[in-house]
Design a protein around this motif. Structure first.
Motif: not given
Length: 404
Positions: A116-127, A155-165
Motif C-alpha cells: 500500500x502507499x502510505x500517503x495523503x496524496x490525491x495523485x491517483x494512478x489510472x488503474x 500498489x506502492x505507486x498507486x498515488x503517484x510519485x508524490x505518494x511514493x515519496x
C-alpha cells in the motif's frame, strides 16, 4: 475473495534424510538455535483502503474503482459478514493473535511485503484498484515490531510519485527499513542490511515483476523514482542480481530475495519462475526466495537446502465479505518462521502458524483448517518432493529428502 472462519495451528517444517527417513524436530532446533537465524516472513500486508478507515487516523476514503467509490464500503462488507468492527481500533488491533505468536517465536528479523502507499496524496494512478493508508496510521506497522518492508509491488505507486515519496519518508521517520523502491534506481536496488547480534548479517533485496501487475512505467531509473522492477527472468537478469549481491555480501551473510511475481489466483508455478529461483540460488548467492503476490498459499520447495516460497498468500487485507474464488481459501494467512544456518544460509526448519482474518484482525485457526492446509501443501508439494503430516496436536510437519 470471501473470508471464511478459521483458527491457528502451528506448522513445523524440517528436512528428512534419504538414508534414515527420520526428521528431527525440537531437538534439531535446539541444537542449531545458537547459530541459526530466524526470519519472520509473511504474505502481502495491505493496510490501506478499508483497514485504513478503522484505524485512529482514517484518510480520504475516496476511491476510483468501478464498483466501489468509498473505502468505507469495504468496512461495510466485512461488517455485513461478521458483525460490527469496534472502530476506531488501536494500532495493534489488526495483528490480533499474531502478536503473541511473534513474542513466542522471537524471530531475529521481521519482514513484510507492504502493499500500500502510505500517503495523503490525491495523485491517483489510472488503474483498477488503488491502496493508500494515512501516514499517521504508520504505528500499526511498528506495533508488530516490523524491521523491514519490501516495496517492489503493484500498489506502492498507486498515488503517484508524490505518494511514493511520502511513503518512503514516513517509513524512514518511523525507523522501518525498506527495500525495493526509491527516489532513483540506486535507492530502489539497495538492500536492507540488518545485523543480528552475535549471528551475522541478513541482506534483503526486493524485486518486482510485471507478471504481478506492476506497470513497466513504474520502474525506477537514474533520474526517476520507482520500484526495482525485473526486466525478465533471464540469465542476464540473474547476472545483474549476482553483481548487486556481490557488491555488498560478506562471508556468512544470509541473502533474502523478496519477489512480487505471478497471478493473484492459481496454484501453478510457471517454469520460468522455478528456473529463476534456482538460478538465484545457484548463481547469485541467494539463500531464501521469498515470493508473494498470490492471494493464497502455494507450494513450498527446498532446493539445495535453500528455502523457496513461491507464494505466501495475503497476510492481511480488506477482502472480507467479497465473494469469488472461495475454493482457494484465500481467507487463510500464514506466519512463516524460517530458521537458517548463520554460516551457510541452509534451512534448518520452517514453522508456520495459520491465521484468519475476521473483522480486519488476525485470529487463530482451527484444526479443520490445519488439515485443509495439510492436504493443499501435500498436493502442491508433491511435484517439489515435499510432503506434509498432521500431528496429534494439529501441527503440520513438512518432510523433504535432503540433497546435494
Amino acid at each position: 475473495m470471501m473470508a471464511r472462519p478459521i483458527e491457528a495451528q502451528t506448522i513445523m517444517i524440517h528436512s528428512m534424510t534419504a538414508s534414515t527417513g527420520e526428521a528431527g524436530i525440537d531437538a534439531e532446533d535446539r541444537e542449531h538455535d545458537a547459530a541459526g537465524i530466524m526470519l519472520f516472513l509473511c504474505g502481502d500486508v495491505m493496510t490501506g483502503r478499508g483497514i485504513d478507515q478503522i484505524l485512529p487516523h482514517p484518510g480520504n476514503p475516496l476511491l476510483y474503482e468501478r464498483y466501489m467509490k468509498s473505502a468505507n464500503g469495504y468496512v461495510e462488507l466485512a461488517e455485513e459478514v461478521n458483525g460490527p468492527i469496534p472502530k476506531p481500533v488501536d494500532f495493534s488491533y489488526i495483528w490480533g493473535d499474531a502478536l503473541a505468536e511473534l513474542e513466542r517465536r522471537k524471530p531475529d528479523l521481521r519482514l513484510i511485503n507492504l502493499e500500500t502507499a502510505v500517503t495523503r496524496s490525491d495523485d491517483v494512478e489510472k488503474k483498477a484498484v488503488n491502496y493508500r493508508m494515512h501516514p499517521d496510521n504508520i504505528p500499526c506497522i511498528t506495533a508488530a515490531g516490523i524491521d523491514c518492508c519490501t516495496l517492489a509491488n503493484n500498489h506502492v505507486l498507486d498515488w503517484g510519485y508524490s505518494g511514493l515519496a511520502e511513503t518512503l519518508k514516513t517509513l524512514k521517520m518511523a525507523g522501518i527499513k525498506m527495500a525495493g523502491a526509491g527516489l532513483n534506481v540506486q535507492e530502489a536496488r539497495a538492500p536492507v542490511v540488518s545485523a543480528v547480534c552475535g549471528k551475522g548479517r541478513v541482506l534483503v533485496f526486493s524485486f518486482g515483476s510485471e507478471t504481478s501487475g506492476i506497470p513497466w512505467s513504474w520502474a525506477a531509473s537514474p533520474e526517476r523514482p520507482g520500484v526495482n522492477l525485473l526486466r525478465d527472468f533471464s540469465s542476464k537478469t540473474v547476472r545483474g542480481i549476482h553483481d548487486s549481491i556481490g557488491s555488498v555480501k560478506l562471508a556468512g551473510d544470509i541473502v533474502v530475495a523478496s519477489i512480487h511475481w505471478g497471478n493473484n489466483w492459481g496454484y501453478e508455478v510457471p517454469h520460468e519462475q522455478q528456473e529463476f529461483a534456482y538460478q538465484l540460488i545457484d548463481e547469485a548467492g541467494v539463500d531464501v526466495v521469498y515470493g508473494h503476490s498470490s492471494h493464497h498459499v502455494k507450494g513450498i520447495e527446498i532446493y539445495k537446502k535453500k528455502l523457496i516460497l513461491y507464494g505466501c498468500g495475503d497476510f492481511l487485507n480488506d477482502y472480507e465479505g467479497i465473494s469469488g474464488h472461495e475454493a482457494y481459501r484465500g481467507d487463510l494467512s500464514l506466519m512463516y518462521f524460517a530458521r537458517t544456518e548463520s554460516s551457510t544460509g541452509n534451512l534448518i526448519s520452517l514453522h508456520m502458524t495459520p491465521m484468519r482474518i475476521k473483522k480486519f484482525r488476525l485470529n487463530r485457526a482451527s484444526a479443520n483448517d490445519a488439515a485443509w492446509l495439510r492436504d493443499i501443501l501435500n498436493r502442491e508439494g508433491k511435484k517439489f518432493g515435499t510432503s506434509v503430516e498432521l500431528n496429534a496436536d494439529n501441527s503440520l510437519m513438512l518432510r523433504w529428502v535432503a540433497s546435494n
